[in-house]
Scaffold this motif. Sequence first.
Motif, PDB file in Angstrom:
ATOM      1  N   TYR A  17     -63.749  18.748  -6.146  1.00  0.00           N
ATOM      2  CA  TYR A  17     -63.475  19.916  -6.996  1.00  0.00           C
ATOM      3  C   TYR A  17     -64.322  21.103  -6.541  1.00  0.00           C
ATOM      4  O   TYR A  17     -65.544  21.096  -6.706  1.00  0.00           O
ATOM      5  CB  TYR A  17     -63.734  19.564  -8.457  1.00  0.00           C
ATOM      6  N   HIS A  47     -64.867  24.071  -7.481  1.00  0.00           N
ATOM      7  CA  HIS A  47     -65.628  24.943  -8.380  1.00  0.00           C
ATOM      8  C   HIS A  47     -66.829  24.227  -9.008  1.00  0.00           C
ATOM      9  O   HIS A  47     -67.589  24.819  -9.762  1.00  0.00           O
ATOM     10  CB  HIS A  47     -64.721  25.513  -9.473  1.00  0.00           C
ATOM     11  N   LEU A  48     -66.976  22.906  -8.714  1.00  0.00           N
ATOM     12  CA  LEU A  48     -68.167  22.181  -9.164  1.00  0.00           C
ATOM     13  C   LEU A  48     -69.211  22.235  -8.046  1.00  0.00           C
ATOM     14  O   LEU A  48     -68.868  22.398  -6.882  1.00  0.00           O
ATOM     15  CB  LEU A  48     -67.836  20.716  -9.443  1.00  0.00           C
ATOM     16  N   TYR A  65     -70.566  17.113  -9.172  1.00  0.00           N
ATOM     17  CA  TYR A  65     -69.520  16.164  -8.762  1.00  0.00           C
ATOM     18  C   TYR A  65     -70.053  14.730  -8.774  1.00  0.00           C
ATOM     19  O   TYR A  65     -69.429  13.828  -9.342  1.00  0.00           O
ATOM     20  CB  TYR A  65     -69.030  16.547  -7.361  1.00  0.00           C
ATOM     21  N   LYS A  99     -71.795  25.304  -4.768  1.00  0.00           N
ATOM     22  CA  LYS A  99     -70.412  24.925  -5.085  1.00  0.00           C
ATOM     23  C   LYS A  99     -69.757  24.245  -3.882  1.00  0.00           C
ATOM     24  O   LYS A  99     -69.976  24.660  -2.739  1.00  0.00           O
ATOM     25  CB  LYS A  99     -69.605  26.168  -5.474  1.00  0.00           C
ATOM     26  N   LYS A 110     -65.236  18.534 -16.911  1.00  0.00           N
ATOM     27  CA  LYS A 110     -64.927  18.882 -15.509  1.00  0.00           C
ATOM     28  C   LYS A 110     -63.787  19.892 -15.467  1.00  0.00           C
ATOM     29  O   LYS A 110     -63.816  20.884 -14.735  1.00  0.00           O
ATOM     30  CB  LYS A 110     -64.530  17.601 -14.755  1.00  0.00           C
ATOM     31  N   GLU A 111     -62.773  19.623 -16.295  1.00  0.00           N
ATOM     32  CA  GLU A 111     -61.604  20.502 -16.330  1.00  0.00           C
ATOM     33  C   GLU A 111     -61.998  21.901 -16.817  1.00  0.00           C
ATOM     34  O   GLU A 111     -61.525  22.907 -16.285  1.00  0.00           O
ATOM     35  CB  GLU A 111     -60.554  19.887 -17.273  1.00  0.00           C
ATOM     36  N   GLU A 171     -63.851  23.597 -13.960  1.00  0.00           N
ATOM     37  CA  GLU A 171     -62.910  23.960 -12.903  1.00  0.00           C
ATOM     38  C   GLU A 171     -62.030  25.134 -13.321  1.00  0.00           C
ATOM     39  O   GLU A 171     -61.706  26.014 -12.541  1.00  0.00           O
ATOM     40  CB  GLU A 171     -62.016  22.761 -12.559  1.00  0.00           C
ATOM     41  N   THR A 172     -61.641  25.113 -14.601  1.00  0.00           N
ATOM     42  CA  THR A 172     -60.735  26.159 -15.104  1.00  0.00           C
ATOM     43  C   THR A 172     -61.436  27.504 -15.202  1.00  0.00           C
ATOM     44  O   THR A 172     -60.952  28.504 -14.687  1.00  0.00           O
ATOM     45  CB  THR A 172     -60.183  25.756 -16.481  1.00  0.00           C
ATOM     46  N   ASN A 178     -62.636  29.493 -12.194  1.00  0.00           N
ATOM     47  CA  ASN A 178     -61.562  29.939 -11.297  1.00  0.00           C
ATOM     48  C   ASN A 178     -61.008  31.278 -11.789  1.00  0.00           C
ATOM     49  O   ASN A 178     -60.402  31.345 -12.858  1.00  0.00           O
ATOM     50  CB  ASN A 178     -60.456  28.882 -11.292  1.00  0.00           C
ATOM     51  N   GLU A 192     -54.923  19.266  -7.543  1.00  0.00           N
ATOM     52  CA  GLU A 192     -55.516  17.934  -7.278  1.00  0.00           C
ATOM     53  C   GLU A 192     -54.864  17.320  -6.045  1.00  0.00           C
ATOM     54  O   GLU A 192     -55.515  16.626  -5.274  1.00  0.00           O
ATOM     55  CB  GLU A 192     -55.299  17.006  -8.486  1.00  0.00           C
TER      56      GLU A 192
END
Lengths: 239, 429
Positions: A88, A90-91, A96, A129, B10-11, B14-15, B18, B218
Amino acid sequence: MEAVLVENLVKKYGNFVAVNGISFRVEEGRIYGLIGPNGAGKSTTLRIIATLLKPTSGRVSVFGYDVVGEADKVRRIISYLPEEAGAYKHLTGYEYLELMAKIYAGDGYREYVERGVELAGLGGRIYSKIGEYSKGMLRRLLLARALMTLPKLAILDEPTSGMDVVYATEIRRMIKRINQEGVTILLSSHNMLEVEYLCDEIGIISNGRLIAEGSPQELKERYGGENLEEVFTNLVRSV
Amino acid sequence: MNLLWELVKKEIKETFRNPRYIVFTVLFPLIIFPAIGYLYNLGFQTAQERIATLTVYVVDLDQDEVSQKFIQYLRDRNITVELVEPDQIDVLDYVVLFILPENLTESYLSGERGSIEVKVRIGSVSFSSMGVLDIGNRLVAGFEAYLRREAMIEAGLDADFLNDIFSTDVYVRVEDWGMELPSQQLASLFIQIFIMPWVVFGLVVSILQVSAAMLSEEKEYKTLETLLTLPIDRKILALEKIMGSMIVAFAATAAYAVGFLIYVAMLGFGTRFTVTSGEGLDIIEESLSISLRPEVLLLLTLLFFLTVLITGGIGLLVSLFTQDTKTAEGVAATVSMPIMMIILLGALIDLSLLPDYARMIYFSIPYVYLMKSFEYLIIGRYEMYVVGIIVNIVWLVVVMVILARMFESERILTMKISFKLGVKRRLFS
């Protein structure tokens, strides 16, 4: 004990037969390498063992658990690194590893994270990141993710794919080290030197069939090659 | 539950890290609603100012009694009149221009119908420019009434009475709404009712694309295979993605609610409309109160949230068939076409004329209720929000069941849709 048992495995996609009656076994604590040309069926076999795909026929078990009927139990004891894996972006690398560790260990995740950070060897960049990582850094992180939980079986599809010599060497050392801690490794690779260095036993696949199996030394003696690369080339050409 | 929360966290990360999600789901409604409110006000003000300071140009080819009366008629109503020659027309920056023909007086005196040409110039076709289109007609109609009145007085008749024998109040009963409204009020509401669905459509399309990208990312970034081999129940994975969509829906709903409140506030908690009436150019500003009681806002918010959630679910279903974000967005855009059709259907067809079964089909579509939400708000039919919420819940269950089943199958990895364009291949071969 058998870590992996594959019996008459067949996988079809419509009319195309990707895997055609493969059988092999991997003993616990060993490193087993699947090698073969592109499209031979290596990745499909690994994906079936990793519970991602269902076999068309045949049977696959991991530490006695059926990969279809007991997929949940299999997933608890394996770790899978796909050939073209990502993370991922953006992590951060640390976030992660922390996420993955929590999925496996719940509250006791810190030990896994510590091992993961050490295995990844990214220093301070572990807090950057993932989207900012180079391909080599990403692969190290992903391998650290796959091995930090000390799974009973680690399935590594082309673990050093696309990496430079320095990174690849580090990763091979990492795999060896983790294997010495009791993790059974099942990997696929195009790199014959890597396979010869790492694997206790090798299965050579071509056109969805297992055409030879044995230790690197056995294969060289049986098929008269000076190294594994010659053995592999001779075998694939003869098929 | 802890596991689910970790995945949802996590979502969230990530969201909201972004920029693309932020722009589509949060900034869009926060910008678009106030922008529409501002532009609506601006258009209204511009129309007001234009009419108040209007200069009417007249080409007087008649130069006789009737044309002189007409010019005086305009001036008596505080309208600035400028006389111009025919050859000046092309270089004039006029809004309204009258061309009074040579024989206008002669025709009038001999009892024949005369013809006055009116030219109106607008910068572009817009709601605010529509206001000036009818000015010429209204002024001529007013002048006619003035001449009639003058003739009646000369004939010794009661001009006040004869000019206004009946007062007419036109009320339109809208069967769909179950209520009657003055026709002028209705005309002004049309603008509001037709703008809102397109705004909602834009938002729905955005969310469809964002959620479609959520799973296809994903796949594209090769994280799905790893995710599917983790010791997590596939139903939890499906739930995680749905909750991811919910987060987007929450953010979008909050932004939508804030944007909508700003929009309503900009309109002064009422809907303005302009009417030109009587003989002159009167501007009447009236207000139609919109009830925004907390329970109404709650229902509207819930309806919006459910619709967005369904959209998120559909977006995820769409992404199951795609292997990368661009394809997912392309398919999502294709899926949004039927939603556009729903808007057009609602706007172009008198729904009361449809047979019962067609109406039932129309009102079983989840998006209809959000599209018509502003209409329901204006007419106070809040029970339609409840109906919409029920319809949306049914659809949500259907979408979620399909989604959960797909996640349990290996098809999540292998399914894909491809568009093979023979023409393109030929062109580049």
